[in-house]
Design an enzyme around this catalytic site. Structure first.
Site, short mmCIF file in Angstrom:
data_model
loop_
_atom_site.label_atom_id
_atom_site.label_comp_id
_atom_site.label_asym_id
_atom_site.label_seq_id
_atom_site.Cartn_x
_atom_site.Cartn_y
_atom_site.Cartn_z
N ASP A 131 -2.04 -11.89 -3.42
CA ASP A 131 -1.99 -13.33 -3.08
C ASP A 131 -0.54 -13.72 -2.80
O ASP A 131 0.38 -12.95 -3.04
CB ASP A 131 -2.51 -14.16 -4.27
CG ASP A 131 -1.76 -13.81 -5.54
OD1 ASP A 131 -2.24 -12.94 -6.29
OD2 ASP A 131 -0.67 -14.36 -5.78
N ASP B 198 1.02 -16.16 -4.39
CA ASP B 198 1.35 -17.08 -5.47
C ASP B 198 1.03 -18.49 -4.96
O ASP B 198 0.01 -18.65 -4.29
CB ASP B 198 2.81 -16.90 -5.92
CG ASP B 198 2.99 -17.34 -7.37
OD1 ASP B 198 2.06 -17.17 -8.16
OD2 ASP B 198 4.06 -17.88 -7.70
N1 LIG Z 1 0.48 -14.81 -8.33
C1 LIG Z 1 0.50 -14.02 -9.39
N2 LIG Z 1 1.27 -14.34 -10.46
C2 LIG Z 1 1.31 -13.51 -11.53
N3 LIG Z 1 0.60 -12.39 -11.64
C3 LIG Z 1 -0.17 -12.04 -10.61
N4 LIG Z 1 -0.97 -10.97 -10.43
C4 LIG Z 1 -1.54 -11.10 -9.21
N5 LIG Z 1 -1.13 -12.24 -8.59
C5 LIG Z 1 -0.25 -12.83 -9.45
#
Ligand SMILES: Nc1ncnc2[nH]cnc12
Ligand SMILES: CSC[C@H]1O[C@H](OP(=O)(O)O)[C@H](O)[C@@H]1O
Length: 291
Positions: free
Chosen positions: A209, A211
């Site tokens: 992703d 974030d």
């Molecule tokens: N955006 C994110 N923040 C922290 N850990 C994650 N693991 C996968 N995506 C994450």
């Protein structure tokens, strides 16, 4: 020279290694606590492999509750000489889109409530950690990825947050502005402890992703993360299997000396060491503590 034993720490979405031959689960006791699960012992192309699902089978243990010391100590007791960790991460770079594999080479530790050293009162040690990942393992991972036609990005900084909540928008923007490349919740203190246990360590980070900083993407949610993980789990397994199959039978010396990290690290005079702590350090530091 020691026989190579590859440890694989599976993260979110990777709770088993289906390619393992002669595989069995076995409980390994640790004086440091409860490992996340039994260890899965097996072989790939005749190479011994020890697999540990970081969150336990069924994803029962949250990042803050993982007993990282017990996990690394158990792998050390199992004879592991080299660790490959597989981890889901969020991305701070437009070009690291979901589905990208990154061989991270640096970490920033933002965790706040985890035991992050095997050493302490009664036996103090300071290991070098300027190069927290092993370039030798990363070279081999990059070669395995190429052989399997899996694109990987070499290098990147992984910031480790405490979690379990994902970041706020302000945090996400700040991490991006600081130049971090990816974020996760688990590689610290895991990598620190691997170094103290003299086990070279490398991470394959799978971007799941953006974030929440990215203007064209909504906040992170677990459904989205799981979808990307499921779509990419097979690639991760192929990468690890090829890496293992091509790994030298004898442990190759780590170019940054991770396998000798304790040579000059212990500060406490032999006659002032706490015998109880020294006993608990038998697997991790027996080589230098004379146990
Ligand atoms: N955006 C994110 N923040 C922290 N850990 C994650 N693991 C996968 N995506 C994450
Ligand atoms: C399911 S997303 C959040 C979860 O995934 C990552 O774990 P791992 O490194 O074990 O793959 C992240 O750090 C969080 O623990």
């Amino acid at each position: 020279m020691a026989r190579s034993v590859i440890g694989v720490i599976g993260g979110s979405g990777l709770y088993d290694l289906p390619g393992l031959e002669d595989a069995h689960w076995q409980r390994v006791e640790s004086p440091w606590g409860e490992p996340s699960d039994e260890l899965r012992f097996g072989t790939i192309a005749g190479r011994p492999i020890v697999f540990l699902p970081r969150h336990g089978r069924g994803h029962r243990v949250s990042p803050s509750d993982i007993d990282y010391r017990a996990n690394i100590d158990a792998l050390k007791r199992a004879g592991v000489t080299d660790i490959v960790s597989v981890s889901a991460v969020g991305s701070y770079r437009e070009d690291l889109s979901p589905g990208t594999f990154v061989l991270v080479d640096q970490f920033v530790d933002r965790t706040v409530r985890r035991a992050s050293s095997f050493f302490g009162k009664g036996c103090v040690a300071h290991v070098a950690f300027g190069h927290p990942t092993s370039p030798g393992l990363m070279d081999r991972l990059a070669a395995a990825a190429e052989a399997e036609a899996i694109p990987v990005v070499r290098g990147g900084t992984y910031v480790c947050m405490e979690g379990p909540q994902f970041s706020t928008l302000a945090e996400s923007r700040a991490y991006k502005a600081q130049g971090f490349d990816v974020i996760g919740m688990t590689n610290m203190p895991e990598a620190k402890l691997a170094r103290e246990a003299e086990i070279p360590y490398a991470t394959v980070a799978m971007v799941t992703d953006y974030d929440c900083w990215h203007p064209d993407h909504d906040h992170v949610d677990v459904a989205q993360v799981i979808k990307v993980l499921t779509d990419n789990a097979d690639k991760a397994r192929r990468l690890v299997a090829r890496f293992a199959a091509d790994f030298p039978l004898e442990h190759p010396p780590c170019p940054v000396g991770a396998d000798h990290a304790l040579d000059f690290a212990v500060m406490t005079a032999p006659d002032r060491r706490d015998p109880a702590l020294v006993a608990r350090l038998d697997a991790v530091a027996g080589r230098v503590l004379g146990r």
